[in-house]
Design an enzyme around this catalytic site. Structure first.
Site, PDB file in Angstrom:
ATOM      1  N   LYS A 125       0.866  -1.182   0.000  1.00  0.00           N
ATOM      2  CA  LYS A 125       0.000   0.000   0.000  1.00  0.00           C
ATOM      3  C   LYS A 125       0.900   1.229   0.000  1.00  0.00           C
ATOM      4  O   LYS A 125       2.040   1.159   0.453  1.00  0.00           O
ATOM      5  CB  LYS A 125      -0.885   0.004   1.261  1.00  0.00           C
ATOM      6  CG  LYS A 125      -2.107   0.865   1.151  1.00  0.00           C
ATOM      7  CD  LYS A 125      -3.263   0.152   0.469  1.00  0.00           C
ATOM      8  CE  LYS A 125      -4.433   1.085   0.231  1.00  0.00           C
ATOM      9  NZ  LYS A 125      -5.638   0.377  -0.246  1.00  0.00           N
ATOM     10  N   ASP A 165      -7.080   4.390  -4.429  1.00  0.00           N
ATOM     11  CA  ASP A 165      -7.701   4.260  -3.097  1.00  0.00           C
ATOM     12  C   ASP A 165      -8.290   5.641  -2.815  1.00  0.00           C
ATOM     13  O   ASP A 165      -8.533   6.412  -3.767  1.00  0.00           O
ATOM     14  CB  ASP A 165      -6.657   3.856  -2.037  1.00  0.00           C
ATOM     15  CG  ASP A 165      -7.293   3.464  -0.700  1.00  0.00           C
ATOM     16  OD1 ASP A 165      -7.862   2.368  -0.605  1.00  0.00           O
ATOM     17  OD2 ASP A 165      -7.257   4.285   0.249  1.00  0.00           O
TER      18      ASP A 165
HETATM   19  P1  NDP Z   1     -12.867   7.920  -2.625  1.00  0.00           P
HETATM   20  O1  NDP Z   1     -11.788   8.905  -2.417  1.00  0.00           O
HETATM   21  O2  NDP Z   1     -13.423   7.734  -3.975  1.00  0.00           O
HETATM   22  O3  NDP Z   1     -14.084   8.260  -1.632  1.00  0.00           O
HETATM   23  C1  NDP Z   1     -13.901   8.319  -0.264  1.00  0.00           C
HETATM   24  C2  NDP Z   1     -15.188   8.792   0.371  1.00  0.00           C
HETATM   25  O4  NDP Z   1     -15.068   8.685   1.781  1.00  0.00           O
HETATM   26  C3  NDP Z   1     -15.486  10.250   0.092  1.00  0.00           C
HETATM   27  O5  NDP Z   1     -16.859  10.466   0.103  1.00  0.00           O
HETATM   28  C4  NDP Z   1     -14.807  10.945   1.265  1.00  0.00           C
HETATM   29  O6  NDP Z   1     -15.320  12.242   1.564  1.00  0.00           O
HETATM   30  C5  NDP Z   1     -15.119   9.997   2.393  1.00  0.00           C
HETATM   31  N1  NDP Z   1     -14.095  10.093   3.425  1.00  0.00           N
HETATM   32  C6  NDP Z   1     -12.757   9.937   3.275  1.00  0.00           C
HETATM   33  N2  NDP Z   1     -12.117  10.134   4.431  1.00  0.00           N
HETATM   34  C7  NDP Z   1     -13.087  10.409   5.338  1.00  0.00           C
HETATM   35  C8  NDP Z   1     -13.071  10.698   6.718  1.00  0.00           C
HETATM   36  N3  NDP Z   1     -11.929  10.741   7.416  1.00  0.00           N
HETATM   37  N4  NDP Z   1     -14.274  10.907   7.328  1.00  0.00           N
HETATM   38  C9  NDP Z   1     -15.427  10.857   6.640  1.00  0.00           C
HETATM   39  N5  NDP Z   1     -15.495  10.604   5.317  1.00  0.00           N
HETATM   40  C10 NDP Z   1     -14.350  10.375   4.695  1.00  0.00           C
HETATM   41  O7  NDP Z   1     -12.303   6.541  -2.030  1.00  0.00           O
HETATM   42  P2  NDP Z   1     -12.791   5.064  -2.316  1.00  0.00           P
HETATM   43  O8  NDP Z   1     -14.262   5.041  -2.480  1.00  0.00           O
HETATM   44  O9  NDP Z   1     -11.926   4.478  -3.342  1.00  0.00           O
HETATM   45  O10 NDP Z   1     -12.399   4.351  -0.950  1.00  0.00           O
HETATM   46  C11 NDP Z   1     -13.284   4.297   0.167  1.00  0.00           C
HETATM   47  C12 NDP Z   1     -12.846   3.203   1.117  1.00  0.00           C
HETATM   48  O11 NDP Z   1     -12.851   1.945   0.410  1.00  0.00           O
HETATM   49  C13 NDP Z   1     -11.439   3.327   1.688  1.00  0.00           C
HETATM   50  O12 NDP Z   1     -11.401   2.786   2.984  1.00  0.00           O
HETATM   51  C14 NDP Z   1     -10.595   2.438   0.766  1.00  0.00           C
HETATM   52  O13 NDP Z   1      -9.413   1.986   1.387  1.00  0.00           O
HETATM   53  C15 NDP Z   1     -11.579   1.314   0.526  1.00  0.00           C
HETATM   54  N6  NDP Z   1     -11.313   0.511  -0.665  1.00  0.00           N
HETATM   55  C16 NDP Z   1     -11.291   1.082  -1.904  1.00  0.00           C
HETATM   56  C17 NDP Z   1     -11.075   0.291  -3.017  1.00  0.00           C
HETATM   57  C18 NDP Z   1     -11.152   0.839  -4.399  1.00  0.00           C
HETATM   58  O14 NDP Z   1     -11.128   0.035  -5.336  1.00  0.00           O
HETATM   59  N7  NDP Z   1     -11.242   2.124  -4.598  1.00  0.00           N
HETATM   60  C19 NDP Z   1     -10.778  -1.148  -2.878  1.00  0.00           C
HETATM   61  C20 NDP Z   1     -10.909  -1.671  -1.541  1.00  0.00           C
HETATM   62  C21 NDP Z   1     -11.135  -0.831  -0.483  1.00  0.00           C
HETATM   63  P3  NDP Z   1     -14.501  13.571   1.117  1.00  0.00           P
HETATM   64  O15 NDP Z   1     -14.665  13.641  -0.371  1.00  0.00           O
HETATM   65  O16 NDP Z   1     -15.119  14.679   1.871  1.00  0.00           O
HETATM   66  O17 NDP Z   1     -13.070  13.316   1.523  1.00  0.00           O
END
Ligand code: NDP
Length: 452
Positions: A125, A165
């Protein structure tokens, strides 16, 4: 005395500030306590001690120039955790909260998740404390180019293949890929999540969200339930949330929440495909805030984050299923109590480690169908593995083929978790099932490959 306790104690003494990493390691090691006696080779070959120590941690300076021509300096990371099963594989996170503990916890989880997919993928990662939020496209490009100017020497199609991510979507992958190509003069599959016209796999953007719902369908089938008519809570509004919602709508569920780090929307009528299109445009193109949903759909309500509260009101809404898809530890003990009190019977994790330890225990003790992230969100990395296969063979597979493979992989993971839970723990304890199944494959490969 258990062999786990001294291992965890030493880990905490070595790096006392790595709270998230300790949390992830503890959860896995306590599950493994149930198999250690049956497999003495684990102790003999010091597999646990080796697994919690990354093969390599790279930390580097990322200087870039903002739109005011001022130099900014961020910190970049790549944690190459374990390559027993294949090249390191795992996403890059761009978020202000990124530090070595978060990178190590994510890399550690990734090792077991990648093992569960059955593909030849090691775990890693990376990322940076740079946040793309509020930055111009040119600032993001300059950052990504500087980041890759160091990262390129550590990655390669047979060495380490990063992906997206939090904060890393198609735009960031594009800028990083372009810079790698320029430095190396090579068009190779060193990143996944690429654009479909230049080496990306169809269904990769959808894969984590779709895979989460496929896995959950498998869990629900064990209780003869379907999504038809179920009310669902989803957090986040990024990549994973968007395609989780899309699949839930397709299966007849009603999704009533969506959020970002500023607050959440409650739409009692449910988010339909038109509203989801609005969210995707808002988040992926306009890069706006979720509060704007309330202006577009005034019957909905927006609740801003209140840091002084001891729980998140999003998880205090009456529903059947909950899908945390934002970030780590977004469900605390009180949130878990609220979910249970409100009748939620299914919790499946899109985000990595979104539930605190006490919350996980409550879900297990209350017979909730609880799907832990390393199993439920493995669809993303699985399709990344399929993207690597397509890149190596210079082939492009159809949507139907990739989606079919994804469904099969999620079904296989579910069966493996269920069988392992039955054999070593309690049938339906997917935490133990996923940890043990993911671990055994890596451990056997480490034993085969000697002390490296
Ligand atoms: P994105 O950046 O596309 O979206 C993240 C979302 O979560 C946004 O709405 C963001 O809001 C919100 N967010 C992030 N940090 C916080 C926080 N500290 N408190 C509240 N809301 C928060 O990321 P992904 O959708 O790709 O990833 C989301 C999760 O899924 C993560 O944990 C990631 O590790 C996991 N994941 C992702 C994969 C992928 O293929 N993308 C694969 C496996 C797991 P804002 O825009 O305001 O920051």
């Amino acid at each position: 005395m258990s062999i786990i306790t001294p291992i965890l104690t030493q880990m905490e003494q070595r790096d006392p500030n790595e709270r998230e990493f300790h949390q992830a390691a503890q959860e896995v090691l306590y599950s493994l306590e149930k198999v250690i006696d049956a497999f003495p080779a684990i102790k003999y070959h010091k597999i646990l001690e080796r697994m919690i120590e990354p093969e390599r941690v790279v930390s580097f300076r990322v200087p870039w120039v903002d739109d005011n021509e001022e130099l900014q300096v961020n910190r970049g990371f790549r944690v190459e955790m374990n390559s027993a099963l294949g090249p390191y594989k795992g996403g890059l996170r761009l978020h202000a909260s990124v530090n070595q503990s978060i990178m190590k916890f994510l890399a550690f989880e990734q090792v077991f998740k990648n093992s569960l997919t059955g593909l030849s993928l090691g775990g890693g990662k990376g990322g940076s404390d740079f946040s793309p939020k509020g930055k111009s496209d040119l600032e993001v490009m300059r950052f990504c180019q500087s980041f890759m100017t160091e990262l390129y020497r550590h990655i390669g199609e047979n060495t380490d293949v990063p992906a997206g991510d939090i904060g890393v979507g198609g735009r960031e992958i594009g800028y990083m890929f372009g810079q790698y190509k320029r430095i190396k003069n090579q068009f190779t599959g060193i990143l996944t999540g690429k654009g479909p016209e230049w080496g990306g796999s169809l269904i990769r953007p959808e894969a984590t969200g779709y895979g989460l719902i496929y896995f959950t369908q498998n869990m629900m089938e064990t209780r003869s339930e379907t999504f038809e008519g179920k009310t669902c809570l989803v957090s986040g509004s990024g990549n994973v949330s968007q395609f989780t919602i899309e699949k839930l709508i397709e299966l007849g569920a009603k999704v009533v929440t969506v959020s970002d780090s500023s607050g959440f929307i409650y739409d009692e009528e449910g988010i339909d495909t038109k509203k989801l299109d609005f969210i995707m445009m808002l988040k992926n193109v306009k890069r706006g805030r979720i509060a704007e949903y309330e202006q577009e759909y005034p019957h909905s309500t927006y609740t801003p984050v209140n840091a002084a509260r001891d729980c998140n009101p999003l998880w205090d809404i009456k529903a059947d299923c909950a899908f945390p898809c934002a970030t780590q530890n977004e469900i605390n003990e009180k949130d878990a109590q609220n979910l249970i009190k409100n009748g939620v019977s299914v919790v499946a994790e899109g985000a990595n480690m979104p539930t605190c330890e006490e919350g996980v225990k409550l879900f297990l003790d209350n017979n909730i169908l609880y799907g832990p992230a390393k199993a439920t969100n493995a669809g993303g990395v699985a399709v990344s593995g399929l993207e690597m296969a397509q890149n190596s063979s210079r082939m492009v597979w159809t949507r139907e083929r990739v989606d079919g493979e994804l469904q099969n992989i999620m079904k296989r993971i579910h069966t493996m978790c269920l069988n392992n839970s039955e054999q070593y723990s309690t049938k339906g304890n997917y935490v133990d099932g996923a940890n043990i199944a993911g671990f055994m494959r890596v451990a056997n490969a480490m034993i085969d490959q000697g002390y490296v």
